[in-house]
Design a protein around this motif. Structure first.
Motif, PDB file in Angstrom:
ATOM      1  N   GLU A  92     -13.554  52.827  43.555  1.00 22.83           N
ATOM      2  CA  GLU A  92     -12.854  52.051  44.686  1.00 22.83           C
ATOM      3  C   GLU A  92     -13.901  50.429  43.853  1.00 22.83           C
ATOM      4  O   GLU A  92     -13.366  49.826  43.665  1.00 22.83           O
ATOM      5  CB  GLU A  92     -13.082  51.715  45.997  1.00 22.83           C
ATOM      6  N   GLY A  93     -14.838  51.333  43.393  1.00 28.05           N
ATOM      7  CA  GLY A  93     -16.027  50.728  42.645  1.00 28.05           C
ATOM      8  C   GLY A  93     -15.579  50.860  40.943  1.00 28.05           C
ATOM      9  O   GLY A  93     -15.952  49.418  40.508  1.00 28.05           O
ATOM     10  N   TYR A  94     -15.576  51.445  40.616  1.00 29.94           N
ATOM     11  CA  TYR A  94     -14.043  51.474  39.501  1.00 29.94           C
ATOM     12  C   TYR A  94     -13.544  50.433  39.236  1.00 29.94           C
ATOM     13  O   TYR A  94     -12.835  49.544  37.710  1.00 29.94           O
ATOM     14  CB  TYR A  94     -13.468  52.694  38.884  1.00 29.94           C
ATOM     15  N   GLN A  95     -12.150  50.070  39.837  1.00 27.06           N
ATOM     16  CA  GLN A  95     -10.992  49.308  40.373  1.00 27.06           C
ATOM     17  C   GLN A  95     -12.148  47.953  39.835  1.00 27.06           C
ATOM     18  O   GLN A  95     -11.350  47.230  39.497  1.00 27.06           O
ATOM     19  CB  GLN A  95     -10.720  49.326  41.324  1.00 27.06           C
ATOM     20  N   PHE A  96     -13.309  47.712  41.025  1.00 25.45           N
ATOM     21  CA  PHE A  96     -13.939  46.619  41.100  1.00 25.45           C
ATOM     22  C   PHE A  96     -14.450  46.574  39.543  1.00 25.45           C
ATOM     23  O   PHE A  96     -14.365  45.417  38.944  1.00 25.45           O
ATOM     24  CB  PHE A  96     -14.709  46.294  41.487  1.00 25.45           C
ATOM     25  N   ALA A  97     -14.988  47.690  38.660  1.00 26.75           N
ATOM     26  CA  ALA A  97     -15.719  47.133  37.529  1.00 26.75           C
ATOM     27  C   ALA A  97     -14.052  47.445  36.374  1.00 26.75           C
ATOM     28  O   ALA A  97     -14.740  45.946  35.637  1.00 26.75           O
ATOM     29  CB  ALA A  97     -16.776  48.656  37.300  1.00 26.75           C
ATOM     30  N   LYS A 149     -12.102  46.096  49.698  1.00 27.77           N
ATOM     31  CA  LYS A 149     -11.312  45.378  49.277  1.00 27.77           C
ATOM     32  C   LYS A 149      -9.977  46.176  48.977  1.00 27.77           C
ATOM     33  O   LYS A 149      -9.240  45.973  47.987  1.00 27.77           O
ATOM     34  CB  LYS A 149     -11.984  44.099  47.884  1.00 27.77           C
ATOM     35  N   TYR A 150     -10.630  47.151  47.106  1.00 26.07           N
ATOM     36  CA  TYR A 150      -9.575  47.604  46.381  1.00 26.07           C
ATOM     37  C   TYR A 150      -9.173  49.071  46.669  1.00 26.07           C
ATOM     38  O   TYR A 150      -9.037  50.022  46.268  1.00 26.07           O
ATOM     39  CB  TYR A 150     -10.453  47.809  45.383  1.00 26.07           C
ATOM     40  N   ARG A 151      -9.324  49.158  48.301  1.00 31.14           N
ATOM     41  CA  ARG A 151      -9.285  50.447  48.718  1.00 31.14           C
ATOM     42  C   ARG A 151      -6.718  50.474  48.848  1.00 31.14           C
ATOM     43  O   ARG A 151      -6.556  51.720  48.268  1.00 31.14           O
ATOM     44  CB  ARG A 151      -8.995  50.125  50.877  1.00 31.14           C
ATOM     45  N   GLU A 152      -6.433  49.425  48.364  1.00 29.63           N
ATOM     46  CA  GLU A 152      -5.155  49.819  48.299  1.00 29.63           C
ATOM     47  C   GLU A 152      -4.848  50.411  47.218  1.00 29.63           C
ATOM     48  O   GLU A 152      -3.294  51.015  46.238  1.00 29.63           O
ATOM     49  CB  GLU A 152      -4.108  48.436  48.442  1.00 29.63           C
ATOM     50  N   VAL A 153      -5.749  49.438  46.248  1.00 34.80           N
ATOM     51  CA  VAL A 153      -5.244  49.575  44.953  1.00 34.80           C
ATOM     52  C   VAL A 153      -5.772  50.652  44.335  1.00 34.80           C
ATOM     53  O   VAL A 153      -4.888  51.602  43.335  1.00 34.80           O
ATOM     54  CB  VAL A 153      -6.675  48.132  44.092  1.00 34.80           C
ATOM     55  N   HIS A 154      -6.414  51.539  44.893  1.00 34.04           N
ATOM     56  CA  HIS A 154      -7.095  52.968  44.638  1.00 34.04           C
ATOM     57  C   HIS A 154      -6.119  53.575  45.040  1.00 34.04           C
ATOM     58  O   HIS A 154      -5.629  54.227  44.529  1.00 34.04           O
ATOM     59  CB  HIS A 154      -8.435  52.836  44.848  1.00 34.04           C
ATOM     60  N   GLN A 155      -5.262  53.391  45.886  1.00 28.95           N
ATOM     61  CA  GLN A 155      -4.510  54.246  46.243  1.00 28.95           C
ATOM     62  C   GLN A 155      -3.532  54.006  45.913  1.00 28.95           C
ATOM     63  O   GLN A 155      -2.717  55.478  45.981  1.00 28.95           O
ATOM     64  CB  GLN A 155      -4.435  53.662  47.892  1.00 28.95           C
ATOM     65  N   GLU A 156      -2.782  53.234  45.882  1.00 32.08           N
ATOM     66  CA  GLU A 156      -1.682  53.102  44.468  1.00 32.08           C
ATOM     67  C   GLU A 156      -2.161  54.185  43.515  1.00 32.08           C
ATOM     68  O   GLU A 156      -1.503  54.836  42.441  1.00 32.08           O
ATOM     69  CB  GLU A 156      -1.361  51.618  43.965  1.00 32.08           C
ATOM     70  N   ALA A 157      -3.391  53.814  42.539  1.00 34.25           N
ATOM     71  CA  ALA A 157      -3.385  54.754  41.686  1.00 34.25           C
ATOM     72  C   ALA A 157      -3.638  55.805  42.239  1.00 34.25           C
ATOM     73  O   ALA A 157      -2.990  56.714  40.518  1.00 34.25           O
ATOM     74  CB  ALA A 157      -4.742  54.286  41.043  1.00 34.25           C
ATOM     75  N   LEU A 158      -3.889  56.677  42.674  1.00 31.62           N
ATOM     76  CA  LEU A 158      -3.460  57.862  43.134  1.00 31.62           C
ATOM     77  C   LEU A 158      -2.334  58.378  43.693  1.00 31.62           C
ATOM     78  O   LEU A 158      -1.771  59.323  43.133  1.00 31.62           O
ATOM     79  CB  LEU A 158      -4.775  58.059  45.149  1.00 31.62           C
ATOM     80  N   ARG A 159      -1.473  57.194  44.010  1.00 30.81           N
ATOM     81  CA  ARG A 159       0.025  57.172  43.900  1.00 30.81           C
ATOM     82  C   ARG A 159       0.230  57.638  42.815  1.00 30.81           C
ATOM     83  O   ARG A 159       1.544  58.917  42.750  1.00 30.81           O
ATOM     84  CB  ARG A 159       0.881  56.553  45.198  1.00 30.81           C
ATOM     85  N   HIS A 160       0.243  57.239  42.007  1.00 31.98           N
ATOM     86  CA  HIS A 160       0.269  57.042  40.885  1.00 31.98           C
ATOM     87  C   HIS A 160       0.285  58.625  40.269  1.00 31.98           C
ATOM     88  O   HIS A 160       1.468  59.181  39.339  1.00 31.98           O
ATOM     89  CB  HIS A 160       0.193  55.707  39.913  1.00 31.98           C
ATOM     90  N   ALA A 161      -0.937  59.065  39.733  1.00 36.81           N
ATOM     91  CA  ALA A 161      -1.447  60.344  39.927  1.00 36.81           C
ATOM     92  C   ALA A 161      -0.493  61.461  40.479  1.00 36.81           C
ATOM     93  O   ALA A 161      -0.094  62.393  39.302  1.00 36.81           O
ATOM     94  CB  ALA A 161      -2.458  60.443  39.733  1.00 36.81           C
ATOM     95  N   TYR A 162      -0.598  61.667  41.998  1.00 42.86           N
ATOM     96  CA  TYR A 162       0.286  62.792  42.412  1.00 42.86           C
ATOM     97  C   TYR A 162       1.353  62.786  41.679  1.00 42.86           C
ATOM     98  O   TYR A 162       1.795  64.117  41.633  1.00 42.86           O
ATOM     99  CB  TYR A 162      -0.408  62.478  44.022  1.00 42.86           C
TER     100      TYR A 162
END
Length: 220
Positions: A92-97, A149-162
């Motif tokens: 989630e920190g990566y998404q912020f960065a 704040k970036y929880r959903e963004v990260h979850q969407e990134a994981l969904r894309h990967a999986y």
């Protein structure tokens, strides 16, 4: 022409950290753009990994990981953090960065903090300090992690990967239509990049035509 590379990895994956070495060298030599893609090997609430309590993992570290690190000239150690951390907050920190133009710098810093400095990358204070070291706002970064704040963004990134990319293991590097799974050499990466460049050159003029009404301004 810039070749884009998608690199799927997890911060607690030793082969992902080793895979950064050849990739970092390629970045220095070729016109490439790397986008790090999140992948959690053991997402919460799965049980955490504790290599120090698993003789088989310790044996693999001594037999495969350390020799590979030595060959690649990469300093790394098995972090004495027991058990190893979950990585969702680090991602989630990566998404912020990434949103603030420091994604690759942050990604590299978190990797080094874990595998070279044995820092707990699940701790918000540790992650905030690392963010500050790559010139991100400490207060804004910490607030983003605390509020998720970036929880959903990260979850969407994981969904894309999986689901979309169907990544089964990391590291995985995607260059054009080529998928490279596992630790690979700089030479192999260079070969695939060069093939992608040649393919793009071959397709450079594909589809060019003149229409009956002369709508293509390049036609006389």
């Amino acid at each position: 022409m810039t070749i884009k590379i998608k690199a799927y990895s997890d911060f607690i994956c030793p082969f992902c950290f080793l895979g950064k070495g050849p990739l970092d060298e390629i970045v220095k030599e070729k016109d490439v753009e790397v986008e790090w893609m999140p992948f959690e090997l053991r997402p919460s609430p799965y049980s955490k990994i504790d290599p120090w309590q698993e003789p088989e993992k310790l044996s693999s570290w001594d037999s495969f990981i350390l020799p590979a690190a030595k060959k690649l000239g990469i300093e790394m150690r098995l972090p004495r953090i027991s058990p190893h951390p979950y990585t969702h907050l680090a991602f989630e920190g990566y998404q912020f960065a990434k949103e603030h133009g420091k994604g690759n710098e942050y990604h590299h810093r978190v990797f080094a903090a874990f595998f070279q400095e044995e820092q707990n990358i699940e701790d918000i204070e540790v992650l905030t300090k690392l963010a500050d070291e790559v010139d991100l706002s400490k207060d804004a970064f910490k607030e983003a992690l605390v509020s998720r704040k970036y929880r959903e963004v990260h979850q969407e990134a994981l969904r894309h990967a999986y689901e979309e990319a169907q990544i089964m293991a990391v590291p995985t590097f995607v260059i054009g239509e080529e998928v490279i799974q596992g630790l690979t050499s700089k030479e192999r990466l260079a070969q695939v990049i060069d093939q992608e460049l040649e393919k793009n050159k071959t397709n450079e003029f594909d589809g060019m035509q003149c229409s009956i009404n002369g709508r293509n301004k390049k036609c006389q």
